[in-house]
Design a protein around this motif. Structure first.
Motif, PDB file in Angstrom:
ATOM      1  N   UNK A  12       0.799  -1.230   0.000  1.00 10.71           N
ATOM      2  CA  UNK A  12       0.000   0.000   0.000  1.00 10.71           C
ATOM      3  C   UNK A  12       0.830   1.278   0.000  1.00 10.71           C
ATOM      4  N   UNK A  13       2.083   1.229   0.409  1.00 10.38           N
ATOM      5  CA  UNK A  13       2.895   2.458   0.445  1.00 10.38           C
ATOM      6  C   UNK A  13       3.832   2.592  -0.756  1.00 10.38           C
ATOM      7  N   UNK A  34      -6.896   1.515  -4.666  1.00  7.24           N
ATOM      8  CA  UNK A  34      -6.718   0.782  -3.411  1.00  7.24           C
ATOM      9  C   UNK A  34      -7.469  -0.542  -3.489  1.00  7.24           C
ATOM     10  N   UNK A  35      -6.900  -1.551  -2.877  1.00  8.81           N
ATOM     11  CA  UNK A  35      -7.539  -2.861  -2.870  1.00  8.81           C
ATOM     12  C   UNK A  35      -7.362  -3.532  -1.529  1.00  8.81           C
ATOM     13  N   UNK A  36      -8.085  -4.593  -1.342  1.00  8.36           N
ATOM     14  CA  UNK A  36      -7.982  -5.366  -0.111  1.00  8.36           C
ATOM     15  C   UNK A  36      -8.031  -6.831  -0.468  1.00  8.36           C
ATOM     16  N   UNK A  45       0.775 -12.572   3.826  1.00  7.07           N
ATOM     17  CA  UNK A  45       0.622 -11.394   2.979  1.00  7.07           C
ATOM     18  C   UNK A  45      -0.241 -10.359   3.674  1.00  7.07           C
ATOM     19  N   UNK A  46       0.136  -9.114   3.561  1.00  8.28           N
ATOM     20  CA  UNK A  46      -0.653  -8.029   4.139  1.00  8.28           C
ATOM     21  C   UNK A  46      -1.873  -7.798   3.255  1.00  8.28           C
ATOM     22  N   UNK A  47      -3.063  -7.666   3.832  1.00  6.43           N
ATOM     23  CA  UNK A  47      -4.273  -7.550   3.008  1.00  6.43           C
ATOM     24  C   UNK A  47      -4.428  -6.229   2.274  1.00  6.43           C
ATOM     25  N   UNK A  48      -3.778  -5.143   2.738  1.00  2.10           N
ATOM     26  CA  UNK A  48      -3.933  -3.853   2.062  1.00  2.10           C
ATOM     27  C   UNK A  48      -2.928  -3.748   0.927  1.00  2.10           C
TER      28      UNK A  48
END
Length: 54
Positions: A12-13, A34-36, A45-48
């Motif tokens: 996300x970053x 943006x996704x989730x 894995x990070x969801x964001x």
């Protein structure tokens, strides 16, 4: 006319960094969405995420 599409799923970053690199390489523009994720909670894995379209 010929088109090419680069799709990236990035942390996300990192979306702006990826778009800037693509523009430096000649991309005419880009989109960051943006996704989730829907992976199980046990996943490492990070969801964001960010989806980049160049």
């Amino acid at each position: 006319m010929s088109y090419k599409l680069l799709i990236g799923i990035v942390p996300h970053d990192s979306g702006e960094l990826i778009c800037n690199a693509a523009k430096s390489a000649g991309a005419g523009g880009g989109t960051i969405a943006m996704g989730r994720g829907t992976a199980s909670r046990q996943s490492k894995l990070h969801p964001r995420k960010r989806l980049t379209l160049e």
